[in-house]
Design an enzyme around this catalytic site. Sequence first.
Site, short mmCIF file in Angstrom:
data_model
loop_
_atom_site.label_atom_id
_atom_site.label_comp_id
_atom_site.label_asym_id
_atom_site.label_seq_id
_atom_site.Cartn_x
_atom_site.Cartn_y
_atom_site.Cartn_z
CD GLU A 183 -69.70 28.66 -49.03
OE1 GLU A 183 -69.78 29.25 -49.99
OE2 GLU A 183 -70.18 27.66 -48.81
CD GLU A 275 -73.09 25.92 -47.70
OE1 GLU A 275 -72.83 25.73 -48.79
OE2 GLU A 275 -73.34 26.78 -47.04
#
Length: 354
Positions: A183, A275
């Site tokens: 991320e 995720e």
Amino acid sequence: MAEQIVNLDDTRYQVQPKLIHPHPSWEAGGLMEYLCSMYGKKMLTGQQIGVTMTPPELDLLYEYTGKYPAVAGFDFMDYSPSRAERGRVCRDTDLAVDWWREGGIVTFCWHWNAPKDLIDLPPNAAWNSGFYTKATTFDVAKGMSDPASEEYHLLLRDIDVIAGQLKVLQKAKVPVLWRPLHEASGGWFWWGAKGPQPCIALWKLMYERMTKHHGLDNLIWVWNGQHGDWYPGDEYVDIIGEDIYSPECDYSSQKERFHTAEKYSTARKIIALSENGVIPDPDEMLKDGVPWAWNCTWYGSFVFREEGGRRFYSNQYTELAQLIKTYQHPLTVTREELPVWKEYMKSSSDVSKL
């Protein structure tokens, strides 16, 4: 109901099982071949475990569905030197070895506590939040621009520590879906706080250090930068991952994000939901032609709630009926449906060619 998600003649989902490591381990090559053979046809179920000594998520899923997920997610967070020196201990490496031996697939992320310069002002900038930009002044750009700097040497120190844990997995013949520096484009983690170029340089440094210096051949490199400007290049990426936290009980396929991820590379790469909060509905994935290779639901409240000292499945994000539907769906794969790895790899005609 259709047993595959796309037309087998659709070359977009025909990915060759060629890893970026020039000589991957037998197990890593075999796992990549399996993932490529399933891509576009099935989604592997997955679950991240909590960073505790006795994580409850996997057993709780079995209690409510009668099945284990195919993929279990682990975290090297508490192996970070700036956490270990403050007394944190971790057993995720041992848990991952057990999971592989029980027939499951292993993925690891690393909430990398900054090597130094932790602000350490609770509650929002405590030392144990040191992977967040808000909790450290560590300058990754300085480290990557100056190999003589303390920052650079501390980065190497920390990479070497985690390489030591990966060597334990290598010795145990565990292939790892390895997802570091995740991320990054969001900027909320320190490795993404200074923009794409320092982060890309750090990714390449980690790959070279782990592959060439430490001889790790059991890693399948999952890039999870979430923006094309942060992509380090096809020669440094095996699989692309997207992390998506949709609104509660939003079971859409997330097709827009999938198609965005397809554009990060002109090469054919497997794309995974690395995720998630809510699990996409398999029927929606079939309808939209969105073949996430696996999902990995986050831990804690995304799975369970506590009441009277007991844990119960939480319906807050993915309702129980929807969870059971997903684990029983012909599109998905649970641990019980995975091949026996030694037998699969022995029977594979292409593994030795990787």
